[in-house]
Scaffold this active site. Structure first.
Site, PDB file in Angstrom:
ATOM      1  N   ILE A 153      12.787  -5.185 -12.161  1.00 55.62           N
ATOM      2  CA  ILE A 153      11.475  -4.660 -11.762  1.00 55.62           C
ATOM      3  C   ILE A 153      11.498  -4.243 -10.294  1.00 55.62           C
ATOM      4  CG2 ILE A 153       9.021  -5.216 -11.498  1.00 55.62           C
ATOM      5  CD1 ILE A 153       9.307  -7.063 -13.948  1.00 55.62           C
ATOM      6  N   ASP A 172      17.380  -9.982  -1.430  1.00 55.29           N
ATOM      7  CA  ASP A 172      17.824 -10.636  -2.661  1.00 55.29           C
ATOM      8  C   ASP A 172      19.058 -11.456  -2.294  1.00 55.29           C
ATOM      9  OD1 ASP A 172      17.521  -9.696  -6.004  1.00 55.29           O
ATOM     10  OD2 ASP A 172      19.071 -11.097  -5.338  1.00 55.29           O
ATOM     11  N   ALA A 229       3.351  -9.981  -8.808  1.00 60.61           N
ATOM     12  CA  ALA A 229       3.235  -9.823 -10.270  1.00 60.61           C
ATOM     13  C   ALA A 229       4.466 -10.455 -10.911  1.00 60.61           C
ATOM     14  CB  ALA A 229       3.130  -8.350 -10.636  1.00 60.61           C
ATOM     15  N   ASP A 255      -1.308 -10.977  -9.968  1.00 54.07           N
ATOM     16  CA  ASP A 255      -1.399 -10.838 -11.435  1.00 54.07           C
ATOM     17  C   ASP A 255      -1.024 -12.145 -12.123  1.00 54.07           C
ATOM     18  OD1 ASP A 255      -1.703  -9.242 -13.834  1.00 54.07           O
ATOM     19  OD2 ASP A 255       0.481  -9.317 -14.042  1.00 54.07           O
ATOM     20  N   GLU A 260      -2.793 -20.809 -15.204  1.00 53.64           N
ATOM     21  CA  GLU A 260      -3.481 -19.697 -15.858  1.00 53.64           C
ATOM     22  C   GLU A 260      -4.226 -20.219 -17.084  1.00 53.64           C
ATOM     23  OE1 GLU A 260      -0.589 -16.608 -16.622  1.00 53.64           O
ATOM     24  OE2 GLU A 260      -0.137 -16.383 -14.493  1.00 53.64           O
ATOM     25  N   HIS A 283      -2.657 -11.553 -15.586  1.00 51.20           N
ATOM     26  CA  HIS A 283      -1.264 -11.507 -16.069  1.00 51.20           C
ATOM     27  C   HIS A 283      -1.053 -10.364 -17.065  1.00 51.20           C
ATOM     28  CE1 HIS A 283       2.491 -14.245 -16.593  1.00 51.20           C
ATOM     29  NE2 HIS A 283       2.811 -12.961 -16.719  1.00 51.20           N
ATOM     30  N   ILE A 284      -1.440  -9.162 -16.610  1.00 49.05           N
ATOM     31  CA  ILE A 284      -1.323  -7.996 -17.506  1.00 49.05           C
ATOM     32  C   ILE A 284      -0.335  -6.952 -16.942  1.00 49.05           C
ATOM     33  CG2 ILE A 284      -3.472  -8.078 -18.836  1.00 49.05           C
ATOM     34  CD1 ILE A 284      -3.165  -6.161 -15.563  1.00 49.05           C
ATOM     35  N   GLY A 285       0.490  -7.396 -15.986  1.00 49.47           N
ATOM     36  CA  GLY A 285       1.429  -6.456 -15.357  1.00 49.47           C
ATOM     37  C   GLY A 285       2.263  -5.696 -16.373  1.00 49.47           C
ATOM     38  N   GLY A 286       2.673  -6.390 -17.417  1.00 52.30           N
ATOM     39  CA  GLY A 286       3.547  -5.740 -18.408  1.00 52.30           C
ATOM     40  C   GLY A 286       2.822  -5.368 -19.669  1.00 52.30           C
TER      41      GLY A 286
HETATM   42  P1  NAI Z   1      15.379  -9.998 -12.790  1.00 55.69           P
HETATM   43  O1  NAI Z   1      16.056 -11.249 -13.203  1.00 55.69           O
HETATM   44  O2  NAI Z   1      15.920  -8.697 -13.236  1.00 55.69           O
HETATM   45  O3  NAI Z   1      15.265  -9.960 -11.196  1.00 55.69           O
HETATM   46  C1  NAI Z   1      14.979 -11.078 -10.388  1.00 55.69           C
HETATM   47  C2  NAI Z   1      15.668 -10.879  -9.064  1.00 55.69           C
HETATM   48  O4  NAI Z   1      15.229 -11.877  -8.164  1.00 55.69           O
HETATM   49  C3  NAI Z   1      17.187 -10.997  -9.155  1.00 55.69           C
HETATM   50  O5  NAI Z   1      17.799  -9.878  -8.558  1.00 55.69           O
HETATM   51  C4  NAI Z   1      17.487 -12.274  -8.368  1.00 55.69           C
HETATM   52  O6  NAI Z   1      18.752 -12.255  -7.749  1.00 55.69           O
HETATM   53  C5  NAI Z   1      16.362 -12.274  -7.392  1.00 55.69           C
HETATM   54  N1  NAI Z   1      16.091 -13.566  -6.766  1.00 55.69           N
HETATM   55  C6  NAI Z   1      16.298 -14.806  -7.281  1.00 55.69           C
HETATM   56  N2  NAI Z   1      15.946 -15.738  -6.371  1.00 55.69           N
HETATM   57  C7  NAI Z   1      15.500 -15.082  -5.281  1.00 55.69           C
HETATM   58  C8  NAI Z   1      15.020 -15.491  -4.017  1.00 55.69           C
HETATM   59  N3  NAI Z   1      14.893 -16.776  -3.713  1.00 55.69           N
HETATM   60  N4  NAI Z   1      14.668 -14.537  -3.128  1.00 55.69           N
HETATM   61  C9  NAI Z   1      14.779 -13.234  -3.437  1.00 55.69           C
HETATM   62  N5  NAI Z   1      15.246 -12.786  -4.597  1.00 55.69           N
HETATM   63  C10 NAI Z   1      15.600 -13.698  -5.524  1.00 55.69           C
HETATM   64  O7  NAI Z   1      13.864 -10.160 -13.263  1.00 55.69           O
HETATM   65  P2  NAI Z   1      12.801  -8.996 -13.549  1.00 55.69           P
HETATM   66  O8  NAI Z   1      12.895  -8.552 -14.947  1.00 55.69           O
HETATM   67  O9  NAI Z   1      12.871  -7.996 -12.463  1.00 55.69           O
HETATM   68  O10 NAI Z   1      11.426  -9.841 -13.435  1.00 55.69           O
HETATM   69  C11 NAI Z   1      10.978 -10.325 -12.189  1.00 55.69           C
HETATM   70  C12 NAI Z   1       9.796 -11.260 -12.384  1.00 55.69           C
HETATM   71  O11 NAI Z   1       8.702 -10.562 -12.986  1.00 55.69           O
HETATM   72  C13 NAI Z   1      10.082 -12.459 -13.285  1.00 55.69           C
HETATM   73  O12 NAI Z   1       9.548 -13.611 -12.702  1.00 55.69           O
HETATM   74  C14 NAI Z   1       9.310 -12.144 -14.558  1.00 55.69           C
HETATM   75  O13 NAI Z   1       8.894 -13.313 -15.223  1.00 55.69           O
HETATM   76  C15 NAI Z   1       8.124 -11.383 -13.992  1.00 55.69           C
HETATM   77  N6  NAI Z   1       7.429 -10.520 -14.951  1.00 55.69           N
HETATM   78  C16 NAI Z   1       6.054 -10.462 -14.873  1.00 55.69           C
HETATM   79  C17 NAI Z   1       5.346  -9.669 -15.747  1.00 55.69           C
HETATM   80  C18 NAI Z   1       3.861  -9.592 -15.662  1.00 55.69           C
HETATM   81  O14 NAI Z   1       3.206  -9.320 -16.667  1.00 55.69           O
HETATM   82  N7  NAI Z   1       3.280  -9.789 -14.507  1.00 55.69           N
HETATM   83  C19 NAI Z   1       6.016  -8.886 -16.788  1.00 55.69           C
HETATM   84  C20 NAI Z   1       7.470  -8.935 -16.711  1.00 55.69           C
HETATM   85  C21 NAI Z   1       8.126  -9.750 -15.832  1.00 55.69           C
END
Ligand code: NAI
Length: 399
Positions: A153, A172, A229, A255, A260, A283-286
């Site tokens: 994301i 990261d 989010a 979000d 929640e 929590h509707i980001g996705g």
């Molecule tokens: P991803 O696993 O592809 O990316 C997460 C990134 O965070 C990785 O590059 C990782 O190395 C990095 N990371 C880990 N610890 C860290 C730290 N301490 N400082 C900085 N970076 C760090 O995950 P993705 O798919 O990008 O999702 C990200 C978040 O979004 C997740 O928590 C997921 O649950 C959430 N999410 C929320 C949604 C919503 O509806 N609001 C929908 C989809 C995902």
């Protein structure tokens, strides 16, 4: 014929995709099931698709010897006992990235709205106040976006942000290939100090709980805004609340929250309620029609690839074997205990039956191994019985 049962009103894109791949025996049940109803509905199913409400526990799975594969048409997989499924040789698939774009678009929208002070203007207009002031309202062009967590994301947000003229930096702990003109920053504090918009895209869990502490919030510019989010626990909400009320931050969009509501009937409780410069979303980001459509297609594709070729790439609980086209007459999928000598004895069985191995893939994960073998002639029932009956075999079948 392969029987697929889809529960919980899975998006029509799933059935469309499965039919397109030649699977025609598909039963759709538009609600979640449990207990005897669930057992009866899945008794003769080879594959099942669920969303988040149907629970596939160890007990349920133990009663479904025919079930070969599970598709979770959602992001989370907590509703399935993954360890039990793995021990039974059943791979579980989900759709972790189908809503990436939906989240990324919302973040860009929030960045624009926050920098323009739209939440306050909107709230004031609702109260009958005609506030036309340009003070404190900025374009996003040439502003700095700081992305915390440059994963799926985060990287997508960076690309969209550049297309509206933002400068993109990210932090990261893992080394990530920068997309577009995005640049990594060595520390979180350095990122926070220079960003006009900070957006968080890290995973949840102990390692990221309260990642944005009071001290780190204090590193941000007073004109900056924060967007989260990702997961509710990654921001110290009390510290954020204080910073917003003391005008040490210009605004925020959240979000996700540490706690929640479990359902629409429960009240949403947050100290940030009532702040005009804060956008709160449930929590509707996705949550978009497109994401649901993508989830249907993505998981259906993973099920179809497993059922037709044994592919387990991106399974959440299983040794991952990539998609390889069948190279010969017969393909045997063999899930076995991960102990020495299994492949040697399996291959000896093929040799004794006069079968030549054309291709073979093996992957192991923890206590199980998974081998896909292509051989140059049909497999006899006797040989299948022998392979299935081997002491180390958990599951063995032809595709
Ligand atoms: P991803 O696993 O592809 O990316 C997460 C990134 O965070 C990785 O590059 C990782 O190395 C990095 N990371 C880990 N610890 C860290 C730290 N301490 N400082 C900085 N970076 C760090 O995950 P993705 O798919 O990008 O999702 C990200 C978040 O979004 C997740 O928590 C997921 O649950 C959430 N999410 C929320 C949604 C919503 O509806 N609001 C929908 C989809 C995902």
């Amino acid at each position: 014929m392969t029987k697929i049962v889809l529960l919980e009103k899975i998006h029509p894109s799933a059935v469309e995709h499965l039919r397109g791949q030649g699977f025609t025996d598909i039963t759709e049940i538009p609600r979640a099931l449990s207990g005897k109803e669930l057992a009866a509905a899945l008794a003769d199913a080879d594959a099942v698709g669920i969303r988040s409400t149907t629970h596939l526990t160890a007990e349920v799975l133990a009663g479904l010897p025919r079930l070969d594969v599970i598709g979770c048409f959602c992001i989370g997989t907590n509703q399935v006992d993954l360890t039990a499924a793995m021990a039974l040789g059943i791979p579980v698939f989900n759709a972790p990235y189908s809503n990436t774009r939906s989240v990324a678009e919302l973040v860009i929208a929030q960045a624009i709205l926050l920098l323009r002070r739209i939440p306050e203007k909107n709230a004031r207009a609702h109260r009958g106040i005609w506030d036309k002031s340009a003070q404190g309202a900025y374009e996003v062009r040439n502003k700095t976006l700081g992305i915390i967590g440059y994963g799926n994301i985060g990287a997508q947000v960076g690309i969209l942000a550049e297309s509206v003229g933002m400068r993109v930096f990210y932090y990261d702990p893992e080394s990530k290939l920068p997309l577009g003109n995005a640049r990594p920053v060595p520390t979180l504090e350095a990122l926070l100090a220079q960003a006009d918009v900070v957006t968080m895209h890290v995973p949840g869990g102990a390692a990221t709980t309260d990642l944005l502490t009071a001290e780190r919030i204090a590193c941000m510019k007073p004109t900056a805004v924060l967007i989260n989010a990702s997961r509710g626990g990654v921001v110290d909400i009390a510290a954020l609340n204080t910073a917003l009320r003391e005008q040490r931050l210009a605004g925020a969009a959240l979000d996700v929250f540490p706690v929640e509501p479990k359902s629409e009937k429960d009240e949403f409780v947050s100290p940030l309620r009532g702040l005009d410069n804060v956008i709160l979303t449930p929590h509707i980001g996705g949550s978009t029609e497109e994401a649901q459509d993508n989830i249907g297609r993505e998981v259906a594709d993973k099920l179809a690839r497993f059922l037709s070729a044994g592919t387990t790439r991106s399974a959440v609980n299983f040794p991952e074997v990539p998609h390889i086209e069948k190279a010969a007459t017969s393909r045997i999928l063999n899930v076995h205990r991960n102990v020495p000598g299994v492949i040697a004895s399996m291959n000896a069985c093929f040799a004794e039956s006069g079968l030549n191995i054309v291709a073979q893939q093996l992957q192991t994960r923890g206590s199980i191994g998974y081998a896909i073998t292509d051989v140059d002639a049909p497999i006899s029932e006797e040989l299948m019985r022998k392979l299935c009956g081997a002491p180390s075999t958990i599951r063995c079948h032809l595709v």
